[in-house]
Enzyme design. Structure first.
Site, PDB file in Angstrom:
ATOM      1  N   SER A  14       0.879  -1.476  -0.091  1.00 36.82           N
ATOM      2  CA  SER A  14      -0.033  -0.673  -0.120  1.00 36.82           C
ATOM      3  C   SER A  14       0.727   0.984  -0.064  1.00 36.82           C
ATOM      4  CB  SER A  14      -1.236   0.135   1.213  1.00 36.82           C
ATOM      5  OG  SER A  14      -1.807  -0.438   1.212  1.00 36.82           O
ATOM      6  N   ARG A  37       0.316   8.746   4.810  1.00 31.59           N
ATOM      7  CA  ARG A  37      -0.840   8.265   5.408  1.00 31.59           C
ATOM      8  C   ARG A  37      -2.504   8.046   5.463  1.00 31.59           C
ATOM      9  NH1 ARG A  37      -0.739   4.522   9.850  1.00 31.59           N
ATOM     10  NH2 ARG A  37       0.724   4.208  10.818  1.00 31.59           N
ATOM     11  N   HIS A  40      -3.121   7.261   2.013  1.00 33.63           N
ATOM     12  CA  HIS A  40      -3.549   5.600   2.564  1.00 33.63           C
ATOM     13  C   HIS A  40      -4.935   5.645   3.366  1.00 33.63           C
ATOM     14  CE1 HIS A  40      -2.913   2.365   5.078  1.00 33.63           C
ATOM     15  NE2 HIS A  40      -2.966   1.958   4.016  1.00 33.63           N
TER      16      HIS A  40
END
Lengths: 210, 210
Positions: A14, A37, A40
């Protein structure tokens, strides 16, 4: 069926994909892992174009978490997006949205429960990290409370979402954060997942792997 | 500060904006309110371009909820996005992600906790509404369990998010939903807010106001 089952490998691939597809070179180093993040959490590489922050935000957030500061959330979805094992300094995670007291105060204030919940937590603002992932009115009310003399938090993560007040409340924060460090996502996009992912990035310490 | 404080007015203006800016005429009538709530949950008008569904999905979801079906969630954020006051038929809202049994089963299965949590709930699948807002592996595992003979749920809301498996797991559902009605969001976008908003739209009955 043929799919990747190993959590560590899912995690690795990822973040490798996000790193490959995104260009974070315009960001200061300490913001890059927060941005990774954030991307993500929502599956959108271009969210990084809307990220706004004060230069001291990451440092202030990490210091507050390491000092055991309370984490104040506007809604339960934010609270449940926070990875508790990253909070190693006795930080309380607080959310008053569902309290009976919040409901009656909201009706008295003629404001939302999200806004009233901020009033009920204002004694905890000093040095806290405030994470707003849903309600524009919570962010507006937070700024009003600071203007009225409430203690300043260490960091505001301002990421309410939607069509009424989200753009405006985040713009108000960015234009004048009252001297409080902040990380925000401009525009209509935002949400609990982005807000808690930002907190998780800070709590994980930004050291080593994501 | 100058902002709209009245929850009913925020609600009204939010949905008025979504209705004004979106074009939902290509959708069947009963999907339009689901689409409105989906857009509302994420602040993105164009999410509707990625919505995929079977023609019987809305009817099947409403019937299941009205029959008191269990609601099975992949993660706690989905569970906490569900508006419980809309669930008027004794529906249980279930999520096993944080159970100790889930952790040990996941390690035994060499799969994620989200996938293992599906195994632990498979006796509840019959007639249930399954709401997946985070983990592609939960959706893959659900399809595997149905292939292996688990009872069929009434509806799958398939909206995992991200960069590894999200696109593929939703594509697998859309290409062959095993005869199970479904509502999904194609691509990398998705998330707990969208998934729970879809369930909330069905639970609110689609009658009258949103």
């Amino acid at each position: 069926m043929d799919y990747i089952r190993d959590p560590a490998e899912i995690y690795r691939q990822s973040f490798a994909t996000v790193e490959r597809e995104s260009d974070l070179t315009s960001l200061p180093k300490d913001m890059r892992k927060v941005a990774l993040r954030l991307i993500h959490s929502c599956g959108m590489i271009d969210i990084v174009d809307d990220v706004a922050f004060s230069s001291d935000a990451v440092k202030a957030g990490i210091a507050a978490i390491e000092a055991g500061a309370p984490i104040i959330c506007d809604v339960e979805m934010v609270r449940h997006g926070i990875i508790e094992r990253h909070l190693k300094h006795g930080n309380e995670v607080l959310c008053r949205i569902a309290d009976e007291a919040t409901r009656s105060l909201a009706s008295e204030m003629k404001n939302t429960r999200s806004a009233a919940a901020m009033d009920l937590l204002k004694d905890k603002f000093s040095g806290a990290v405030i994470v707003i992932g849903n309600a524009p009115t919570a962010l507006f009310r937070l700024l009003e409370l600071i203007d009225a003399g409430a203690a300043k938090p260490a960091l505001i993560i301002g990421m309410p979402v939607g069509f009424v007040g989200a753009v405006e409340s985040k713009q108000a924060l960015i234009e004048n954060s009252r001297g409080v460090p902040y990380i925000a996502v401009r525009g209509r996009r935002g949400g609990s997942a982005m807000a808690s992912a930002t907190l998780n990035a800070l709590a994980a310490g930004l050291k080593g792997g994501l």
